[in-house]
Scaffold this motif. Structure first.
Motif, PDB file in Angstrom:
ATOM      1  N   ASP A 216     152.798  59.263  23.705  1.00  0.00           N
ATOM      2  CA  ASP A 216     152.213  59.912  22.535  1.00  0.00           C
ATOM      3  C   ASP A 216     150.837  59.328  22.220  1.00  0.00           C
ATOM      4  N   GLU A 217     150.702  58.018  22.362  1.00  0.00           N
ATOM      5  CA  GLU A 217     149.404  57.383  22.106  1.00  0.00           C
ATOM      6  C   GLU A 217     148.373  57.837  23.126  1.00  0.00           C
ATOM      7  N   ALA A 220     147.207  61.324  22.314  1.00  0.00           N
ATOM      8  CA  ALA A 220     146.261  61.334  21.202  1.00  0.00           C
ATOM      9  C   ALA A 220     144.856  60.930  21.669  1.00  0.00           C
ATOM     10  N   GLY A 223     143.525  63.874  23.557  1.00  0.00           N
ATOM     11  CA  GLY A 223     143.192  64.942  22.635  1.00  0.00           C
ATOM     12  C   GLY A 223     141.859  64.714  21.943  1.00  0.00           C
ATOM     13  N   ALA A 224     141.589  63.461  21.566  1.00  0.00           N
ATOM     14  CA  ALA A 224     140.313  63.133  20.937  1.00  0.00           C
ATOM     15  C   ALA A 224     139.157  63.337  21.915  1.00  0.00           C
ATOM     16  N   ARG A 247     156.395  67.774  20.070  1.00  0.00           N
ATOM     17  CA  ARG A 247     155.395  67.439  19.052  1.00  0.00           C
ATOM     18  C   ARG A 247     154.623  66.159  19.373  1.00  0.00           C
ATOM     19  N   GLY A 250     151.354  66.974  20.523  1.00  0.00           N
ATOM     20  CA  GLY A 250     150.615  67.842  19.614  1.00  0.00           C
ATOM     21  C   GLY A 250     149.125  67.563  19.501  1.00  0.00           C
ATOM     22  N   PRO A 251     148.685  66.283  19.409  1.00  0.00           N
ATOM     23  CA  PRO A 251     147.238  66.027  19.320  1.00  0.00           C
ATOM     24  C   PRO A 251     146.449  66.563  20.511  1.00  0.00           C
ATOM     25  N   LEU A 252     147.134  66.780  21.631  1.00  0.00           N
ATOM     26  CA  LEU A 252     146.493  67.347  22.821  1.00  0.00           C
ATOM     27  C   LEU A 252     146.729  68.849  22.920  1.00  0.00           C
ATOM     28  N   SER A 254     147.630  71.058  20.823  1.00  0.00           N
ATOM     29  CA  SER A 254     147.130  71.903  19.742  1.00  0.00           C
ATOM     30  C   SER A 254     145.685  72.349  19.992  1.00  0.00           C
ATOM     31  N   ARG A 255     144.998  71.697  20.901  1.00  0.00           N
ATOM     32  CA  ARG A 255     143.604  72.035  21.204  1.00  0.00           C
ATOM     33  C   ARG A 255     143.477  72.926  22.444  1.00  0.00           C
TER      34      ARG A 255
END
Length: 309
Positions: A216-217, A220, A223-224, A247, A250-252, A254-255
């Protein structure tokens, strides 16, 4: 028992429970044990409970239980019917094959030949060891003369590559030798496209639950990086160790856009039950992802078709 009424409450409750887990999976807490992510990894398989409940309803002559099964059927079709039933458009501009080739692959040459036989313009791989890299270079060199490799990830291309960069997606505490991210610009026939080849950390299921914190980290961080990338057309291909429903990614995800058709389960290779190998896009349309025949890896390759906008 002959009328089935004593079973009505159990069967109706089971059917409604399955429908609720499908529709409200995001409400399942993801704290201790990351149960939400675990559920979302295998979410389509909740549908298997429906025929089981339906058979039990028939055996127990429960009309209410049988009718209640229509609820999870409707929810499942609403969520996954498009993946199951829809047909992708026939036109596409390029193809990419994505494969975790496994660092213990006993037949790397056979795996490389299988990837070449897809005739995909781009071949993205993970778990590429230094010992096996020359094998892939030898097999893919003629058909895909352009390549970029960083750490254990690589991309072979039929078209020229430029602006090759490593992408640091290491979670905290991981050593500098852990290199699983690469970004290149591909000069494809329809125009330039930025391609990320990545391999996120593995997850484990154990007594404490679904261990996905490192993955997950890393998601993220990626994703950034994607958010800051100015490229109009962009692909992310790789072993994400998670589904697009999870989920934790999600930070990845979702984009990025996911393909609207095909389950394309890719892991484990012998009996695939989930797709953790992904082809996702931004500024392009990934029209389809399909799973291919097993190679010497514990993953199956997936083939993505891309429509440039």
């Amino acid at each position: 028992m002959r009328g089935g009424r004593p079973w009505d409450a159990w069967l109706v409750g089971g059917a409604v429970g399955v429908a609720g887990l499908l529709a409200l999976h995001s409400a399942v807490p993801n704290g201790a044990g990351r149960l939400g992510s675990l559920l979302e990894t295998f979410l389509p398989w909740l549908g298997v409970a429906v025929p089981l409940l339906g058979c039990l309803a028939v055996l127990k002559r429960s009309v209410a239980g049988l009718l209640a099964c229509l609820v999870p059927v409707a929810v499942w079709l609403w969520m996954f019917g498009g993946l199951w039933l829809s047909s992708p458009p026939e036109s596409y501009d390029l193809t990419v094959v994505q494969h975790n080739v496994a660092d213990d692959n006993a037949d790397p040459a056979g795996t490389a030949r299988a990837l070449r036989s897809t005739r995909a313009g781009l071949v993205a791989v993970q778990e590429l060891t230094p010992a096996r890299r020359p094998v892939f270079e030898d097999v893919l060199g003629a058909s895909h003369p352009h390549r970029a490799v960083h750490g254990t990830v690589g991309l072979w291309s039929a078209w020229p590559l430029s602006d090759v960069r490593p992408v640091d997606i290491r979670p905290a505490g991981f050593p500098e030798s852990w290199q699983r991210g690469l970004r290149v610009t591909v000069s494809a026939p329809g125009g330039e496209i930025a391609v990320y080849v990545v391999h996120l950390p593995s997850v484990r299921l154990g007594p404490t639950g679904f261990a996905s914190a490192a993955r997950d980290e890393s998601a993220a961080l990626l994703g950034a990086r994607i958010a800051d990338d100015p490229a109009d057309r962009l692909l992310v291909v790789g072993d994400l160790n998670g589904t697009v429903q999870d989920r934790g990614l999600g930070p990845l995800t979702s984009r990025l856009g996911a393909p609207p058709s095909g389950f394309a389960f890719s892991w484990p290779a012998a009996l695939p039950v989930t797709r953790i190998d992904q082809v996702l896009g931004r500024g392009v349309e990934v029209t389809e992802v399909s799973a291919l025949e097993a190679t010497g890896s514990d993953h199956r390759p997936v083939l993505g078709r891309i429509l440039l906008r």
